[in-house]
Design a protein around this motif. Sequence first.
Motif: not given
Lengths: 211, 211
Positions: A179-201
């Motif tokens: 809604v706010y980030g306006k990302y396409p779905d595939e980018d959302i999936v990629r970012h969520m996986l990234d945060v989940c497995f690799d964290g934000m630090s």
Amino acid sequence: MGILGRLSFKDQAFKLREQAVLDATTRMLASKGFDLMTMDDVAGDAGISKPSLYKHFKSKDELATEVMIRLLDDAQDFLARQAPELSPLARLRDLLAWALRVRLEGGLPFLPSASPQVRAMLTRSLRYVSRAIKLHKTLQGIVEQAKRQGELRADMPTDVILYSYYSRTCDPAVEYLRVYGKYPDEDIVRHMLDVCFDGMSAGQRRADGDA
Amino acid sequence: MGILGRLSFKDQAFKLREQAVLDATTRMLASKGFDLMTMDDVAGDAGISKPSLYKHFKSKDELATEVMIRLLDDAQDFLARQAPELSPLARLRDLLAWALRVRLEGGLPFLPSASPQVRAMLTRSLRYVSRAIKLHKTLQGIVEQAKRQGELRADMPTDVILYSYYSRTCDPAVEYLRVYGKYPDEDIVRHMLDVCFDGMSAGQRRADGDA
DNA sequence: AAAAAATTCTACTGATCAGTAAAAGGTGTT
DNA sequence: AACACCTTTTACTGATCAGTAGAATTTTTT
């Protein structure tokens, strides 16, 4: 082909309508949530009348439970169909990506994080609970395998990993990014996986505790 | 000390009762959720009658909104009181730990992830939205600072980090770890921070995309 | 102690919604 | 064409709950 043929044809039509009802319920649950979903909504969306709906499912609770059961079955199917050469970590990433895409296409999150009464309702269903346990055991096995192969952190308890993993399937960040980030779905999936497995630090992992 | 004194005394008592109502509402929202919380519940728990409750808040929506506003104010206060020598990352860890402890003590999660209508209700309140935006801006600033200082991943968009961070405040894994994992509260907080910032993968960070 | 104020209690309204009953209308079978 | 079965429509019941009215009671003020 007397009675038998006729019955099986009718049954087929009945099953088809049942799937339409489950689809409609999935849409309504995803959009309004359990409490705001009315049986009139579902019936209308499925194109049948409310009394007909009650021919299929004898209560609102049972209907919602069946939807969640079907979702768990879909997840099991997905796991069973994964290429056997995938590493444990790849399987986990793959499954999470699938769950997120399901949600992005208007489906439901796995985990009924929402309301306490929904959770209570589900735990009252043996069929639901047994499937949930089975899926849990399967994923537990995959996580432990991944830890042994050095793909997942061995210093982190398996249940911490698992519950956090489940939570990602219903992570509200998905909606916010859409809604706010306006990302396409595939980018959302990629970012969520990234945060989940690799964290934000950034940088190397901090030492355990305060050392 | 005629009229003025009397009025201020009454106002004081009124304010005290109002806080009791907000506390009761917080408890009810945390335990049953918005839909299952009834105004009779709240009145009973706060020790006043329903008509008296309506002297304070003119609707259920307004009451719940005020509770969420108070929560955002508490978060702002917490940020304002943080030691100025903390690094940006330390401030984020600190705030998340605080939010998780609030929840573990029976409080509410920040993010109304729950139901669509609750979110709609909140976005209808200017007072809530303006506070949410202010907090968002503050945290955005901290995240950007942390990225510049190499504490958070510069390759990850700021909004991805922020929304994921917010989601951790309402992560259902917390409840699962308490109920099924039997961890003490402090361990839960520690593990949640660990997963949030460092992820669950072992080893070095994977290359961006598929490279 | 008497007056004034607020609060509580009881009881109500009106709306919503799960679930059901029963008549009316289709649809396909024989 | 007549029949049997299912579905739909309409209308209902009963429960829950937000929000309110007004009488009874307590507390506070003077």
